[in-house]
Scaffold this motif. Structure first.
Motif, PDB file in Angstrom:
ATOM      1  N   VAL A 329       0.840  -1.209   0.000  1.00 41.14           N
ATOM      2  CA  VAL A 329       0.000   0.000   0.000  1.00 41.14           C
ATOM      3  C   VAL A 329       0.871   1.254   0.000  1.00 41.14           C
ATOM      4  CG1 VAL A 329      -1.740   1.291   1.287  1.00 41.14           C
ATOM      5  CG2 VAL A 329      -1.878  -1.190   1.166  1.00 41.14           C
ATOM      6  N   GLY A 330       1.946   1.218   0.775  1.00 36.13           N
ATOM      7  CA  GLY A 330       2.866   2.352   0.794  1.00 36.13           C
ATOM      8  C   GLY A 330       3.508   2.606  -0.549  1.00 36.13           C
ATOM      9  N   MET A 331       3.842   1.530  -1.276  1.00 39.35           N
ATOM     10  CA  MET A 331       4.439   1.683  -2.599  1.00 39.35           C
ATOM     11  C   MET A 331       3.468   2.319  -3.580  1.00 39.35           C
ATOM     12  SD  MET A 331       6.394  -1.987  -2.799  1.00 39.35           S
ATOM     13  CE  MET A 331       7.360  -1.610  -4.288  1.00 39.35           C
ATOM     14  N   VAL A 332       2.183   1.968  -3.448  1.00 42.42           N
ATOM     15  CA  VAL A 332       1.167   2.498  -4.372  1.00 42.42           C
ATOM     16  C   VAL A 332       0.931   3.988  -4.139  1.00 42.42           C
ATOM     17  CG1 VAL A 332      -1.255   2.353  -5.062  1.00 42.42           C
ATOM     18  CG2 VAL A 332       0.054   0.255  -4.659  1.00 42.42           C
ATOM     19  N   VAL A 333       0.869   4.391  -2.865  1.00 41.82           N
ATOM     20  CA  VAL A 333       0.547   5.797  -2.552  1.00 41.82           C
ATOM     21  C   VAL A 333       1.787   6.660  -2.389  1.00 41.82           C
ATOM     22  CG1 VAL A 333      -1.584   5.063  -1.411  1.00 41.82           C
ATOM     23  CG2 VAL A 333       0.480   5.421  -0.049  1.00 41.82           C
ATOM     24  N   ALA A 334       2.980   6.093  -2.579  1.00 41.84           N
ATOM     25  CA  ALA A 334       4.223   6.830  -2.330  1.00 41.84           C
ATOM     26  C   ALA A 334       4.343   8.070  -3.214  1.00 41.84           C
ATOM     27  CB  ALA A 334       5.425   5.902  -2.531  1.00 41.84           C
ATOM     28  N   ILE A 335       4.149   7.909  -4.509  1.00 41.59           N
ATOM     29  CA  ILE A 335       4.354   9.020  -5.435  1.00 41.59           C
ATOM     30  C   ILE A 335       3.344  10.143  -5.226  1.00 41.59           C
ATOM     31  CG2 ILE A 335       4.480   9.690  -7.869  1.00 41.59           C
ATOM     32  CD1 ILE A 335       5.494   6.898  -8.484  1.00 41.59           C
ATOM     33  N   PRO A 336       2.024   9.856  -5.158  1.00 47.09           N
ATOM     34  CA  PRO A 336       1.090  10.960  -4.887  1.00 47.09           C
ATOM     35  C   PRO A 336       1.366  11.664  -3.565  1.00 47.09           C
ATOM     36  CG  PRO A 336      -0.089   9.015  -5.672  1.00 47.09           C
ATOM     37  CD  PRO A 336       1.318   8.584  -5.425  1.00 47.09           C
ATOM     38  N   SER A 337       1.674  10.887  -2.504  1.00 46.17           N
ATOM     39  CA  SER A 337       1.940  11.498  -1.197  1.00 46.17           C
ATOM     40  C   SER A 337       3.197  12.359  -1.244  1.00 46.17           C
ATOM     41  CB  SER A 337       2.093  10.411  -0.130  1.00 46.17           C
ATOM     42  OG  SER A 337       0.947   9.609  -0.054  1.00 46.17           O
ATOM     43  N   TYR A 338       4.242  11.854  -1.877  1.00 46.90           N
ATOM     44  CA  TYR A 338       5.500  12.598  -1.972  1.00 46.90           C
ATOM     45  C   TYR A 338       5.313  13.882  -2.774  1.00 46.90           C
ATOM     46  CZ  TYR A 338      10.405  13.582  -3.060  1.00 46.90           C
ATOM     47  OH  TYR A 338      11.625  14.176  -3.195  1.00 46.90           O
ATOM     48  N   THR A 339       4.525  13.803  -3.828  1.00 46.24           N
ATOM     49  CA  THR A 339       4.258  14.987  -4.647  1.00 46.24           C
ATOM     50  C   THR A 339       3.521  16.051  -3.835  1.00 46.24           C
ATOM     51  OG1 THR A 339       4.121  13.616  -6.641  1.00 46.24           O
ATOM     52  CG2 THR A 339       3.136  15.809  -6.749  1.00 46.24           C
ATOM     53  N   ALA A 340       2.516  15.621  -3.067  1.00 49.70           N
ATOM     54  CA  ALA A 340       1.763  16.567  -2.242  1.00 49.70           C
ATOM     55  C   ALA A 340       2.668  17.210  -1.186  1.00 49.70           C
ATOM     56  CB  ALA A 340       0.595  15.845  -1.571  1.00 49.70           C
ATOM     57  N   ILE A 341       3.529  16.409  -0.574  1.00 50.16           N
ATOM     58  CA  ILE A 341       4.449  16.941   0.445  1.00 50.16           C
ATOM     59  C   ILE A 341       5.398  17.973  -0.171  1.00 50.16           C
ATOM     60  CG2 ILE A 341       6.369  16.332   1.976  1.00 50.16           C
ATOM     61  CD1 ILE A 341       4.917  13.666   2.470  1.00 50.16           C
ATOM     62  N   LYS A 342       5.912  17.676  -1.376  1.00 48.98           N
ATOM     63  CA  LYS A 342       6.825  18.614  -2.036  1.00 48.98           C
ATOM     64  C   LYS A 342       6.150  19.954  -2.317  1.00 48.98           C
ATOM     65  CE  LYS A 342       9.527  17.384  -5.347  1.00 48.98           C
ATOM     66  NZ  LYS A 342      10.060  16.778  -6.590  1.00 48.98           N
ATOM     67  N   VAL A 343       4.901  19.894  -2.779  1.00 52.84           N
ATOM     68  CA  VAL A 343       4.173  21.128  -3.082  1.00 52.84           C
ATOM     69  C   VAL A 343       3.960  21.948  -1.816  1.00 52.84           C
ATOM     70  CG1 VAL A 343       1.961  22.059  -3.861  1.00 52.84           C
ATOM     71  CG2 VAL A 343       3.036  20.193  -5.127  1.00 52.84           C
ATOM     72  N   ILE A 344       3.560  21.287  -0.727  1.00 51.58           N
ATOM     73  CA  ILE A 344       3.323  21.987   0.543  1.00 51.58           C
ATOM     74  C   ILE A 344       4.615  22.596   1.075  1.00 51.58           C
ATOM     75  CG2 ILE A 344       2.636  21.656   2.947  1.00 51.58           C
ATOM     76  CD1 ILE A 344       0.707  19.468   1.938  1.00 51.58           C
ATOM     77  N   LEU A 345       5.721  21.848   0.983  1.00 50.04           N
ATOM     78  CA  LEU A 345       7.007  22.370   1.447  1.00 50.04           C
ATOM     79  C   LEU A 345       7.427  23.595   0.642  1.00 50.04           C
ATOM     80  CD1 LEU A 345       9.064  19.083   2.058  1.00 50.04           C
ATOM     81  CD2 LEU A 345       8.153  20.649   3.781  1.00 50.04           C
ATOM     82  N   LYS A 346       7.214  23.528  -0.662  1.00 52.17           N
ATOM     83  CA  LYS A 346       7.606  24.673  -1.498  1.00 52.17           C
ATOM     84  C   LYS A 346       6.771  25.902  -1.174  1.00 52.17           C
ATOM     85  CE  LYS A 346       8.374  26.205  -6.225  1.00 52.17           C
ATOM     86  NZ  LYS A 346       8.397  25.844  -7.653  1.00 52.17           N
ATOM     87  N   GLU A 347       5.486  25.687  -0.858  1.00 51.73           N
ATOM     88  CA  GLU A 347       4.605  26.813  -0.594  1.00 51.73           C
ATOM     89  C   GLU A 347       4.883  27.458   0.754  1.00 51.73           C
ATOM     90  OE1 GLU A 347       2.049  29.503  -1.904  1.00 51.73           O
ATOM     91  OE2 GLU A 347       2.498  27.693  -3.075  1.00 51.73           O
ATOM     92  N   PHE A 348       5.207  26.635   1.763  1.00 52.02           N
ATOM     93  CA  PHE A 348       5.347  27.155   3.122  1.00 52.02           C
ATOM     94  C   PHE A 348       6.802  27.338   3.553  1.00 52.02           C
ATOM     95  CE2 PHE A 348       1.067  25.475   3.141  1.00 52.02           C
ATOM     96  CZ  PHE A 348       0.366  26.394   3.893  1.00 52.02           C
ATOM     97  N   LEU A 349       7.747  26.613   2.916  1.00 51.94           N
ATOM     98  CA  LEU A 349       9.162  26.713   3.303  1.00 51.94           C
ATOM     99  C   LEU A 349      10.031  26.988   2.074  1.00 51.94           C
ATOM    100  CD1 LEU A 349       9.323  23.650   5.753  1.00 51.94           C
ATOM    101  CD2 LEU A 349       9.118  26.064   6.370  1.00 51.94           C
ATOM    102  N   SER A 350       9.599  27.918   1.262  1.00 53.68           N
ATOM    103  CA  SER A 350      10.283  28.183  -0.004  1.00 53.68           C
ATOM    104  C   SER A 350      11.683  28.753   0.188  1.00 53.68           C
ATOM    105  CB  SER A 350       9.450  29.151  -0.857  1.00 53.68           C
ATOM    106  OG  SER A 350       9.212  30.352  -0.134  1.00 53.68           O
TER     107      SER A 350
END
Length: 362
Positions: A329-350
């Motif tokens: 399950v972690g392998m399946v959701v890894a890419i969408p979750s990682y993408t969302a985390i990257k976007v949030i980090l860029k927005e709040f910790l640019s």
């Protein structure tokens, strides 16, 4: 610092820990609902481009576009199920061609050989079985329990399917519904950045899931053409099933390859093993290798670079880590979750230098 201040600090820390534990327990208790919401969110992301197309190009009203998209997605799901049922029936008929008498003879010879081996080593097999009380310890109530479990699984699947469709309908009807729910818990000064994050995540994940559909389509076409050339029955259904399983990162291609080889073998149970079955298995293996080479060197790099803006090596490491921590399950959701985390980090910790390097492509 006096004792009263220390006591208040300790009580506050204990209160925070208790609150966190209660929240985690609550989330665990409603984990099924959370899964339904996540699946519905994925469906809404897949259906979002369809709704945009219907509204902008065909001038559909929003409600009509949502209903049409839901019917289209439901039709695809029903179509997949209707394709798999004839395949299962066909495989059952193929398995019925097995020579039961020959199978029974082989099992009896295996049993006699095992008994002879045990007797040569001065082991009384029958006495060992009696002493172990295996037969008396068998719980035959497992049969009705098993049937009840099957009925329960079917019932839960039906409830889950209806729940997912209901939630997905409102996510598609009001694209900001999920966002509004999250913004309820976000401070006012963070709302703008949160909205920007949602917009970016929605765009990236919509392209990612559409890229996955393209990946499935490419594999499906290659598998179908190859299986039709070597004359495999139900080639289209087998190709689609194995292409769909390929969505599981790294394990999916292996599972799909084994499944395809087994299905091709059972398709030819009544034919000569050396003259028909072995050549078909070798041809099938060649088809799988060609399809996976195209998928690994063309489809996946294209999807990762164009949709989630991440390097293939970066994605590889994230999937492996997620697999070790959370399994398949972690392998399946890894890419969408990682993408969302990257976007949030860029927005709040640019301004963070590490975040800048990780998100420079976004």
């Amino acid at each position: 610092m006096n004792s009263k201040t220390i006591a208040n600090g300790i009580l506050r820390a204990i209160g925070i820990l208790v609150a966190i534990c209660l929240v985690l327990y609550f989330l665990y208790a409603i984990r099924s609902v959370i899964v339904y919401i996540l699946i519905a969110a994925v469906i809404s992301l897949i259906g979002r481009p369809v709704i945009i197309f219907l509204r902008r190009k065909l001038k559909f009203k929003n409600l009509l576009a949502v209903i049409t998209t839901m019917l289209l997605l439901l039709g695809v799901f029903v179509g997949i199920i209707s394709l798999l049922i004839p395949l299962l029936i066909e495989q059952g008929q193929n398995l019925s061609l097995l020579d039961i008498n020959e199978l029974q003879t082989n099992i009896e010879e295996l049993y006699k050989g095992a008994i002879s081996y045990l007797e040569l080593n001065h082991i009384d097999a029958e006495k060992a079985i009696e002493d172990s009380k295996i037969l008396s310890s068998l719980d035959y109530s497992i049969i009705p329990n098993f049937l009840n479990n099957i009925a329960s699984v079917i019932g839960n699947f039906g409830i889950g399917l209806m729940s997912v469709l209901f939630i997905a309908f409102f996510f598609l009807k009001d694209s900001n519904l999920f966002q509004k729910g999250i913004l309820t818990f976000v401070p006012n000064d963070k709302e703008l950045k949160t909205k920007n994050s949602f917009t970016k995540i929605s765009d990236l994940l919509s392209r990612y899931f559409l890229g996955l559909l393209l990946q499935i389509l490419i594999l499906f076409v290659i598998y179908t053409i190859g299986l039709l050339i070597i004359g495999v029955k139900n080639a289209i259904v087998i190709a689609f099933l194995c292409a769909l399983i390929n969505l599981i990162p790294y394990l999916g291609p292996l599972i799909g390859a084994v499944l395809m080889l087994l299905l091709v073998m059972t398709n030819n149970l009544g034919d000569s093993f050396n003259a028909v079955v072995v050549p078909n298995l070798l041809y099938t293996l060649l088809i799988i290798v060609i399809a996976q080479l195209i998928d690994n060197f063309f489809s996946q790099p294209f999807i990762f670079s164009k949709s989630v803006k991440s390097h293939p090596l970066e994605i590889f490491l994230i999937i492996i880590i997620a697999g070790l921590l959370f399994g398949v399950v972690g392998m399946v959701v890894a890419i969408p979750s990682y993408t969302a985390i990257k976007v949030i980090l860029k927005e709040f910790l640019s301004d963070n230098p590490i975040v800048k390097k990780l998100t420079q492509g976004l």
